[in-house]
Design a protein around this motif. Structure first.
Motif, PDB file in Angstrom:
ATOM      1  N   SER A   2       0.834  -1.201   0.000  1.00 20.58           N
ATOM      2  CA  SER A   2       0.000   0.000   0.000  1.00 20.58           C
ATOM      3  C   SER A   2       0.872   1.255   0.000  1.00 20.58           C
ATOM      4  O   SER A   2       2.045   1.222   0.346  1.00 20.58           O
ATOM      5  CB  SER A   2      -0.916  -0.009   1.222  1.00 20.58           C
ATOM      6  N   SER A   3       0.249   2.358  -0.390  1.00 24.18           N
ATOM      7  CA  SER A   3       1.005   3.616  -0.442  1.00 24.18           C
ATOM      8  C   SER A   3       1.379   4.085   0.963  1.00 24.18           C
ATOM      9  O   SER A   3       2.402   4.722   1.154  1.00 24.18           O
ATOM     10  CB  SER A   3       0.214   4.678  -1.186  1.00 24.18           C
ATOM     11  N   GLN A   4       0.550   3.753   1.958  1.00 16.15           N
ATOM     12  CA  GLN A   4       0.871   4.130   3.335  1.00 16.15           C
ATOM     13  C   GLN A   4       2.111   3.369   3.817  1.00 16.15           C
ATOM     14  O   GLN A   4       2.963   3.931   4.483  1.00 16.15           O
ATOM     15  CB  GLN A   4      -0.323   3.845   4.246  1.00 16.15           C
ATOM     16  N   MET A   5       2.227   2.097   3.438  1.00 18.94           N
ATOM     17  CA  MET A   5       3.388   1.293   3.818  1.00 18.94           C
ATOM     18  C   MET A   5       4.656   1.816   3.149  1.00 18.94           C
ATOM     19  O   MET A   5       5.719   1.863   3.776  1.00 18.94           O
ATOM     20  CB  MET A   5       3.139  -0.168   3.442  1.00 18.94           C
ATOM     21  N   LYS A   6       4.549   2.246   1.897  1.00 13.43           N
ATOM     22  CA  LYS A   6       5.703   2.812   1.187  1.00 13.43           C
ATOM     23  C   LYS A   6       6.165   4.102   1.869  1.00 13.43           C
ATOM     24  O   LYS A   6       7.359   4.352   1.984  1.00 13.43           O
ATOM     25  CB  LYS A   6       5.340   3.097  -0.272  1.00 13.43           C
ATOM     26  N   THR A   7       5.223   4.904   2.326  1.00 14.06           N
ATOM     27  CA  THR A   7       5.565   6.140   3.019  1.00 14.06           C
ATOM     28  C   THR A   7       6.313   5.842   4.319  1.00 14.06           C
ATOM     29  O   THR A   7       7.308   6.496   4.639  1.00 14.06           O
ATOM     30  CB  THR A   7       4.291   6.949   3.331  1.00 14.06           C
ATOM     31  N   TYR A   8       5.819   4.847   5.076  1.00 14.28           N
ATOM     32  CA  TYR A   8       6.494   4.450   6.311  1.00 14.28           C
ATOM     33  C   TYR A   8       7.913   3.938   6.045  1.00 14.28           C
ATOM     34  O   TYR A   8       8.847   4.254   6.792  1.00 14.28           O
ATOM     35  CB  TYR A   8       5.696   3.381   7.060  1.00 14.28           C
ATOM     36  N   LEU A   9       8.082   3.156   4.993  1.00 17.23           N
ATOM     37  CA  LEU A   9       9.411   2.637   4.657  1.00 17.23           C
ATOM     38  C   LEU A   9      10.376   3.760   4.257  1.00 17.23           C
ATOM     39  O   LEU A   9      11.544   3.759   4.650  1.00 17.23           O
ATOM     40  CB  LEU A   9       9.316   1.592   3.552  1.00 17.23           C
ATOM     41  N   LYS A  10       9.895   4.720   3.477  1.00 19.62           N
ATOM     42  CA  LYS A  10      10.741   5.854   3.085  1.00 19.62           C
ATOM     43  C   LYS A  10      11.150   6.667   4.311  1.00 19.62           C
ATOM     44  O   LYS A  10      12.305   7.049   4.459  1.00 19.62           O
ATOM     45  CB  LYS A  10      10.009   6.758   2.088  1.00 19.62           C
ATOM     46  N   PHE A  11      10.159   6.928   5.182  1.00 20.53           N
ATOM     47  CA  PHE A  11      10.444   7.700   6.392  1.00 20.53           C
ATOM     48  C   PHE A  11      11.409   6.935   7.303  1.00 20.53           C
ATOM     49  O   PHE A  11      12.348   7.505   7.845  1.00 20.53           O
ATOM     50  CB  PHE A  11       9.137   8.002   7.141  1.00 20.53           C
ATOM     51  N   GLY A  12      11.201   5.649   7.448  1.00 15.03           N
ATOM     52  CA  GLY A  12      12.080   4.813   8.270  1.00 15.03           C
ATOM     53  C   GLY A  12      13.488   4.755   7.701  1.00 15.03           C
ATOM     54  O   GLY A  12      14.475   4.808   8.437  1.00 15.03           O
ATOM     55  N   GLY A  13      13.623   4.644   6.386  1.00 14.33           N
ATOM     56  CA  GLY A  13      14.937   4.618   5.737  1.00 14.33           C
ATOM     57  C   GLY A  13      15.678   5.935   5.912  1.00 14.33           C
ATOM     58  O   GLY A  13      16.873   5.965   6.219  1.00 14.33           O
ATOM     59  N   ALA A  14      14.950   7.051   5.742  1.00 14.73           N
ATOM     60  CA  ALA A  14      15.567   8.370   5.916  1.00 14.73           C
ATOM     61  C   ALA A  14      16.002   8.565   7.370  1.00 14.73           C
ATOM     62  O   ALA A  14      17.089   9.100   7.643  1.00 14.73           O
ATOM     63  CB  ALA A  14      14.593   9.465   5.499  1.00 14.73           C
ATOM     64  N   THR A  15      15.183   8.114   8.307  1.00 15.14           N
ATOM     65  CA  THR A  15      15.527   8.218   9.725  1.00 15.14           C
ATOM     66  C   THR A  15      16.776   7.405  10.046  1.00 15.14           C
ATOM     67  O   THR A  15      17.669   7.851  10.768  1.00 15.14           O
ATOM     68  CB  THR A  15      14.348   7.751  10.606  1.00 15.14           C
ATOM     69  N   ALA A  16      16.862   6.195   9.490  1.00 23.99           N
ATOM     70  CA  ALA A  16      18.026   5.340   9.721  1.00 23.99           C
ATOM     71  C   ALA A  16      19.297   5.988   9.166  1.00 23.99           C
ATOM     72  O   ALA A  16      20.358   5.954   9.807  1.00 23.99           O
ATOM     73  CB  ALA A  16      17.802   3.968   9.098  1.00 23.99           C
ATOM     74  N   VAL A  17      19.206   6.578   7.991  1.00 20.14           N
ATOM     75  CA  VAL A  17      20.371   7.238   7.383  1.00 20.14           C
ATOM     76  C   VAL A  17      20.828   8.409   8.253  1.00 20.14           C
ATOM     77  O   VAL A  17      22.027   8.588   8.510  1.00 20.14           O
ATOM     78  CB  VAL A  17      20.054   7.697   5.943  1.00 20.14           C
ATOM     79  N   VAL A  18      19.875   9.210   8.733  1.00 19.15           N
ATOM     80  CA  VAL A  18      20.217  10.358   9.576  1.00 19.15           C
ATOM     81  C   VAL A  18      20.861   9.887  10.879  1.00 19.15           C
ATOM     82  O   VAL A  18      21.872  10.440  11.332  1.00 19.15           O
ATOM     83  CB  VAL A  18      18.970  11.231   9.852  1.00 19.15           C
ATOM     84  N   LEU A  19      20.320   8.844  11.501  1.00 25.85           N
ATOM     85  CA  LEU A  19      20.886   8.321  12.752  1.00 25.85           C
ATOM     86  C   LEU A  19      22.285   7.755  12.543  1.00 25.85           C
ATOM     87  O   LEU A  19      23.174   7.970  13.369  1.00 25.85           O
ATOM     88  CB  LEU A  19      19.957   7.263  13.359  1.00 25.85           C
ATOM     89  N   LEU A  20      22.506   7.051  11.452  1.00 23.11           N
ATOM     90  CA  LEU A  20      23.843   6.529  11.158  1.00 23.11           C
ATOM     91  C   LEU A  20      24.844   7.663  10.917  1.00 23.11           C
ATOM     92  O   LEU A  20      25.985   7.597  11.373  1.00 23.11           O
ATOM     93  CB  LEU A  20      23.801   5.596   9.953  1.00 23.11           C
TER      94      LEU A  20
END
Length: 160
Positions: A2-20
């Motif tokens: 779903s598009s909501q799941m894709k949004t969560y994955l993008k946000f989670g990926g961006a958050t992980a990159v920022v934390l790293l």
């Protein structure tokens, strides 16, 4: 998906990159600010390991070795029978207490040219800021110290 799941994955990926990225910057910042205190003798025994670390070295300034050009200073530190040429190129001029025979602490790196390249310099006055005996204003050791009198402020009068 779903598009909501894709949004969560993008946000989670961006958050992980920022934390790293933040973790990497914190790690490198700590590594850059850490310095090892070594004696001149230990520095000479370190071999190739001395060239890759930020170090702090202390000793007494050899009389007649100070050569100043603005904030750039070259001098020799002496400790027991060991000596070390130091080249200080900091942004601030050395402190007023930096002079012949004073104790100095240089913070920087050891170069392959055999010279310690300091970015920070601290100096301690050899006289410990105490007046010499017989100097004007010096108190003889046998004379008792003079006491300081306290000034009392007058209390206001009581009115009944």
């Amino acid at each position: 998906m779903s598009s909501q799941m894709k949004t969560y994955l993008k946000f989670g990926g961006a958050t992980a990159v920022v934390l790293l990225l933040l973790a990497y910057l914190a790690y490198t910042g700590v590594q850059d600010s850490k310095s090892y205190y070594v004696t001149i003798k230990e520095l000479h025994k370190m071999g190739d390991g001395a060239y890759s670390k930020r170090l702090r070295v202390a000793g007494n300034v050899q009389p007649g070795s100070i050569k100043r050009t603005g904030t750039h200073v070259q001098f020799v530190l002496v400790e027991e029978d060991q000596d070390l040429s130091v080249d200080y190129t900091g942004t601030e001029a050395p402190p007023d207490t930096f002079k012949d025979e004073s104790q100095a602490l240089a913070d920087g790196s050891f170069g392959r040219d055999g010279v310690f390249h300091a970015k920070q310099l601290q100096a301690k006055c050899a006289s410990k800021y105490a007046p010499q005996q017989g100097a004007p204003g010096a108190t003889p050791a046998t004379e008792p110290a003079k006491s300081v009198t306290q000034v009392q402020t007058p209390q206001p009068a009581r009115v009944n």
